[in-house]
Design a protein around this motif. Structure first.
Motif, PDB file in Angstrom:
ATOM      1  N   LEU A   1     -19.052 -22.671  -0.606  1.00  0.00           N
ATOM      2  CA  LEU A   1     -19.256 -23.737  -1.581  1.00  0.00           C
ATOM      3  C   LEU A   1     -17.935 -24.103  -2.232  1.00  0.00           C
ATOM      4  N   THR A   2     -17.572 -25.388  -2.207  1.00  0.00           N
ATOM      5  CA  THR A   2     -16.401 -25.893  -2.910  1.00  0.00           C
ATOM      6  C   THR A   2     -16.845 -26.875  -3.989  1.00  0.00           C
ATOM      7  N   ILE A   3     -16.369 -26.654  -5.219  1.00  0.00           N
ATOM      8  CA  ILE A   3     -16.677 -27.544  -6.329  1.00  0.00           C
ATOM      9  C   ILE A   3     -15.392 -28.257  -6.755  1.00  0.00           C
ATOM     10  N   ILE A   4     -15.473 -29.569  -6.874  1.00  0.00           N
ATOM     11  CA  ILE A   4     -14.361 -30.379  -7.362  1.00  0.00           C
ATOM     12  C   ILE A   4     -14.794 -30.971  -8.698  1.00  0.00           C
ATOM     13  N   GLN A   5     -14.126 -30.578  -9.769  1.00  0.00           N
ATOM     14  CA  GLN A   5     -14.447 -31.076 -11.110  1.00  0.00           C
ATOM     15  C   GLN A   5     -13.443 -32.156 -11.487  1.00  0.00           C
ATOM     16  N   CYS A   6     -13.943 -33.322 -11.919  1.00  0.00           N
ATOM     17  CA  CYS A   6     -13.029 -34.426 -12.219  1.00  0.00           C
ATOM     18  C   CYS A   6     -13.430 -35.157 -13.495  1.00  0.00           C
ATOM     19  N   TYR A   7     -12.512 -35.946 -13.990  1.00  0.00           N
ATOM     20  CA  TYR A   7     -12.722 -36.769 -15.178  1.00  0.00           C
ATOM     21  C   TYR A   7     -12.136 -38.136 -14.880  1.00  0.00           C
ATOM     22  N   ALA A   8     -12.996 -39.097 -14.621  1.00  0.00           N
ATOM     23  CA  ALA A   8     -12.562 -40.406 -14.123  1.00  0.00           C
ATOM     24  C   ALA A   8     -12.140 -41.333 -15.260  1.00  0.00           C
ATOM     25  N   PRO A   9     -11.237 -42.276 -14.970  1.00  0.00           N
ATOM     26  CA  PRO A   9     -10.916 -43.308 -15.963  1.00  0.00           C
ATOM     27  C   PRO A   9     -12.105 -44.249 -16.129  1.00  0.00           C
ATOM     28  N   THR A  10     -12.201 -44.903 -17.260  1.00  0.00           N
ATOM     29  CA  THR A  10     -13.308 -45.829 -17.502  1.00  0.00           C
ATOM     30  C   THR A  10     -13.063 -47.148 -16.772  1.00  0.00           C
ATOM     31  N   ASN A  11     -14.088 -47.969 -16.746  1.00  0.00           N
ATOM     32  CA  ASN A  11     -13.943 -49.292 -16.132  1.00  0.00           C
ATOM     33  C   ASN A  11     -12.944 -50.164 -16.875  1.00  0.00           C
ATOM     34  N   ASP A  12     -12.647 -49.806 -18.116  1.00  0.00           N
ATOM     35  CA  ASP A  12     -11.684 -50.579 -18.900  1.00  0.00           C
ATOM     36  C   ASP A  12     -10.238 -50.279 -18.511  1.00  0.00           C
ATOM     37  N   ALA A  13     -10.013 -49.212 -17.749  1.00  0.00           N
ATOM     38  CA  ALA A  13      -8.657 -48.875 -17.308  1.00  0.00           C
ATOM     39  C   ALA A  13      -8.169 -49.920 -16.311  1.00  0.00           C
ATOM     40  N   ASP A  14      -6.844 -50.035 -16.167  1.00  0.00           N
ATOM     41  CA  ASP A  14      -6.308 -51.019 -15.228  1.00  0.00           C
ATOM     42  C   ASP A  14      -6.597 -50.588 -13.794  1.00  0.00           C
ATOM     43  N   GLU A  15      -6.570 -51.546 -12.892  1.00  0.00           N
ATOM     44  CA  GLU A  15      -6.952 -51.306 -11.494  1.00  0.00           C
ATOM     45  C   GLU A  15      -6.054 -50.274 -10.821  1.00  0.00           C
ATOM     46  N   GLU A  16      -4.767 -50.274 -11.160  1.00  0.00           N
ATOM     47  CA  GLU A  16      -3.843 -49.316 -10.548  1.00  0.00           C
ATOM     48  C   GLU A  16      -4.212 -47.884 -10.926  1.00  0.00           C
ATOM     49  N   THR A  17      -4.573 -47.688 -12.191  1.00  0.00           N
ATOM     50  CA  THR A  17      -4.952 -46.356 -12.660  1.00  0.00           C
ATOM     51  C   THR A  17      -6.211 -45.876 -11.957  1.00  0.00           C
ATOM     52  N   LYS A  18      -7.211 -46.751 -11.851  1.00  0.00           N
ATOM     53  CA  LYS A  18      -8.463 -46.384 -11.181  1.00  0.00           C
ATOM     54  C   LYS A  18      -8.230 -46.108  -9.699  1.00  0.00           C
ATOM     55  N   ALA A  19      -7.416 -46.934  -9.052  1.00  0.00           N
ATOM     56  CA  ALA A  19      -7.137 -46.741  -7.627  1.00  0.00           C
ATOM     57  C   ALA A  19      -6.427 -45.419  -7.395  1.00  0.00           C
ATOM     58  N   GLU A  20      -5.491 -45.075  -8.282  1.00  0.00           N
ATOM     59  CA  GLU A  20      -4.747 -43.828  -8.127  1.00  0.00           C
ATOM     60  C   GLU A  20      -5.668 -42.619  -8.280  1.00  0.00           C
ATOM     61  N   PHE A  21      -6.609 -42.707  -9.234  1.00  0.00           N
ATOM     62  CA  PHE A  21      -7.556 -41.605  -9.425  1.00  0.00           C
ATOM     63  C   PHE A  21      -8.379 -41.375  -8.163  1.00  0.00           C
ATOM     64  N   TYR A  22      -8.955 -42.440  -7.606  1.00  0.00           N
ATOM     65  CA  TYR A  22      -9.825 -42.271  -6.437  1.00  0.00           C
ATOM     66  C   TYR A  22      -9.038 -41.889  -5.180  1.00  0.00           C
ATOM     67  N   GLU A  23      -7.798 -42.321  -5.094  1.00  0.00           N
ATOM     68  CA  GLU A  23      -6.951 -41.875  -3.982  1.00  0.00           C
ATOM     69  C   GLU A  23      -6.694 -40.372  -4.095  1.00  0.00           C
ATOM     70  N   GLN A  24      -6.433 -39.907  -5.326  1.00  0.00           N
ATOM     71  CA  GLN A  24      -6.215 -38.481  -5.545  1.00  0.00           C
ATOM     72  C   GLN A  24      -7.470 -37.689  -5.221  1.00  0.00           C
ATOM     73  N   LEU A  25      -8.626 -38.210  -5.649  1.00  0.00           N
ATOM     74  CA  LEU A  25      -9.891 -37.527  -5.371  1.00  0.00           C
ATOM     75  C   LEU A  25     -10.148 -37.463  -3.872  1.00  0.00           C
ATOM     76  N   GLN A  26      -9.865 -38.548  -3.144  1.00  0.00           N
ATOM     77  CA  GLN A  26     -10.048 -38.565  -1.695  1.00  0.00           C
ATOM     78  C   GLN A  26      -9.127 -37.558  -1.017  1.00  0.00           C
ATOM     79  N   TYR A  27      -7.896 -37.453  -1.514  1.00  0.00           N
ATOM     80  CA  TYR A  27      -6.948 -36.487  -0.946  1.00  0.00           C
ATOM     81  C   TYR A  27      -7.451 -35.061  -1.142  1.00  0.00           C
ATOM     82  N   ILE A  28      -7.931 -34.763  -2.341  1.00  0.00           N
ATOM     83  CA  ILE A  28      -8.451 -33.425  -2.626  1.00  0.00           C
ATOM     84  C   ILE A  28      -9.646 -33.131  -1.730  1.00  0.00           C
TER      85      ILE A  28
END
Length: 205
Positions: A141-168
């Motif tokens: 079992l692998t657990i990945i715990q995350c804290y995402a930016p809100t929809n109010d964050a800029d697109e670059e910040t949100k894209a970077e978060f999901y790219e990091q999550l995909q990499y992990i």
């Protein structure tokens, strides 16, 4: 910026901790190589939770969180907004173990995974992202715990978060059971068409 938080998690790979905590470098090694008990077994049940606690950077807040875990008999808890700096591992007087990762210097955001003592015995390895991998005879079992930016964050910040999550996610062994937990900062509302079994009418009136 949320980007600083993401970068701080990666910087934490070489950040040393003190006061009896492990360093992040130590966290990247496998746990002691004795035979591990199994977390997931046929017919066994484990309880997992994911809470946004607002902060654990307050006196006795960790004890308050673990006491609530015990009330609900939660085995593994993913925590968002723990607000601790750096990354490391800590064992509490209650027997719970906390794996945590946050900003290098500022008490903002931050994530953690809290485990019961018997669950900690099954821990194989972890990284300050934060991810934790647990031993089981039939399926790890692998657990990945995350804290995402809100929809109010800029697109670059949100894209970077999901790219990091995909990499992990891409680094998780192929046959592991994977759970992505945390505060995804979704907007609440009452529209639940076709997802009625997993989402209630959570409108805020």
């Amino acid at each position: 910026m949320y980007r600083n938080s993401v970068n701080s998690l990666m910087d934490g790979l070489s950040h040393d901790q003190h006061d009896g905590m492990t360093s992040a470098n130590e966290s990247l090694t496998r746990e002691v190589s004795r035979k591990k008990p199994s977390l997931l077994r046929p017919k066994s049940k484990i309880k997992l939770g994911a809470w946004n606690v607002r902060t654990m950077y307050e006196v006795s807040k960790s004890a308050q969180v673990t006491n609530t875990m015990q009330q609900y008999d939660i085995d593994i808890l993913g925590v968002s907004e723990c607000r601790w700096t750096g990354s490391g591992r800590m064992k509490l007087n209650s027997g719970h173990t906390i794996l945590y990762s946050g900003h290098q210097s500022n008490h903002i955001r931050g994530v953690a995974i809290i485990m019961k003592e018997e669950v900690t015995k099954t821990l194989l390895e972890w990284e300050p992202i934060i991810t934790a991998r647990f031993n089981s005879k039939y399926c790890k079992l692998t657990i990945i715990q995350c804290y995402a930016p809100t929809n109010d964050a800029d697109e670059e910040t949100k894209a970077e978060f999901y790219e990091q999550l995909q990499y992990i996610f891409s680094k998780v062994p192929q046959h592991d059971l994977v759970l992505i937990t945390g505060d995804m900062n979704a907007k609440v509302g009452s529209e639940n068409t076709n997802v009625e079994e997993i989402m209630g009418k959570m409108d805020v009136g």
